[in-house]
Design an enzyme around this catalytic site. Sequence first.
Site, PDB file in Angstrom:
ATOM      1  N   ASP A 168       0.817  -1.219   0.000  1.00  0.00           N
ATOM      2  CA  ASP A 168       0.000   0.000   0.000  1.00  0.00           C
ATOM      3  C   ASP A 168       0.845   1.261   0.000  1.00  0.00           C
ATOM      4  O   ASP A 168       2.036   1.232   0.329  1.00  0.00           O
ATOM      5  CB  ASP A 168      -0.946   0.007   1.200  1.00  0.00           C
ATOM      6  CG  ASP A 168      -0.206   0.099   2.536  1.00  0.00           C
ATOM      7  OD1 ASP A 168       0.832  -0.569   2.693  1.00  0.00           O
ATOM      8  OD2 ASP A 168      -0.667   0.857   3.415  1.00  0.00           O
ATOM      9  N   GLU A 213       0.337  -1.323   5.549  1.00  0.00           N
ATOM     10  CA  GLU A 213       1.347  -0.882   6.516  1.00  0.00           C
ATOM     11  C   GLU A 213       1.085   0.564   6.918  1.00  0.00           C
ATOM     12  O   GLU A 213       1.233   0.939   8.084  1.00  0.00           O
ATOM     13  CB  GLU A 213       2.749  -1.017   5.905  1.00  0.00           C
ATOM     14  CG  GLU A 213       3.893  -0.814   6.899  1.00  0.00           C
ATOM     15  CD  GLU A 213       4.363   0.621   7.034  1.00  0.00           C
ATOM     16  OE1 GLU A 213       5.137   0.900   7.955  1.00  0.00           O
ATOM     17  OE2 GLU A 213       3.950   1.487   6.229  1.00  0.00           O
TER      18      GLU A 213
HETATM   19 ZN   LIG Z   1       6.832   1.943   4.067  1.00  0.00          ZN
END
Ligand SMILES: [Zn+2]
Length: 409
Positions: free
Chosen positions: A82, A177
């Site tokens: 992401d 994340e």
């Molecule tokens: Zn990162």
Amino acid sequence: MYENLLARFLRYVKTETRSNPESETIPSTQSQVDFADSLKQELIELGLENVHYDNNNGYVSGTLASNIEKKVPSIGFISHMDTADFNAENVAPQVIENYDGISEIQLDEKGEYSLNPNDFPSLNKYQGETLITTDGSTLLGADDKAGIAEIMTAMEILKANPDISHGEIKVAFGPDEEIGTGADKFDIEDFDVDFAYTMDGGPLGELEYETFNAAQAEITIKGKNVHPGTAKNMMINALQLGIDFQNQLPEDEVPEKTSGREGFFHLMNLSGSPEEAKMSYIIRDHDHQKFEARKQKISAIQTNLNEAFDQKRVFVDMYDQYYNMREIIEKDMSIVELAKNAMLDLAIDPIIEPVRGGTDGSKISYMGLPTPNIFAGAENMHGRFEYVSLQTMEKAAALIVKIAELNAG
Ligand SMILES: [Zn+2]
């Protein structure tokens, strides 16, 4: 050796994979599911084994089988799919070859945004290198698609060069994340390696095994609102109680006045009315005891404020987010030494400093899989000024290969 790295990286960054903190699904966005599927195909084409996507946690993973008789520890390499909370629609990367290290790089056609070495002195380091930048309207997403491209390229190199000895290597690409949830359901039993590295650090040489301990506190304050004209000795203004709460915290222990290993309380949100107010804090400290003391401080202020009233007015919902991985890693520093020695072999100067933040490895290490963090190369992450050097990405790919090689003995 690295002939596919640039095209691979450009393909990844042009694929939109922004995560969404409001979403309840895993991954948080469909674009990450689609990207995981394309990475799965690529791992299969590269010839990795046991390539699979885990519906439960959104990770795609694969195995490069050992090519030696000897039993050596297995190693994992992990990156996230992401991108951060910034426009990621229609990323249009620009490739600047042989950058001179001093010129201003125009990002957009209008000339509104540029990378200027006066604002970003890090540019001086990249004389003679190939830089990949944005067009000023989006982030780049080198955080962490540089990491994915480096891992893929390293697997390609190991496949194409069977004379390089290595044990079992596993790779995993995960979601979310940037919204802090991606590693929550990481399955260390399924991944089944002895230790791992996230390829998610910044500039060349970064090697991190120390992160913050982290907690969040959501404060709700119930006031008592009456007409201000007749409020004497009756009104309890929730906003004023919120200000009193904040004023009892040490004024110098805030992000803007701390660095290195100094922790802080960070007021991230304050909103409300005399009737009800809400505040959000994040609490950070590298030291575990100081971290616990900070949380106790929040509770003590709550108690203190509530004592002034005949009913409870201040409510605190406080929870831990992640812990300093150092406590886990320190038990066996050979993992850090291996990465460090591989860097030295490649003439990369290791930069080992405590992170003022967390990594996916902070959580994964506490699950029982020690996972320090290694540079992926991005500069100015999370915004339109993000850029990365192709040569740094090549060195990161070379480093993965070298770690595998040194580990094989
Ligand atoms: Zn990162």
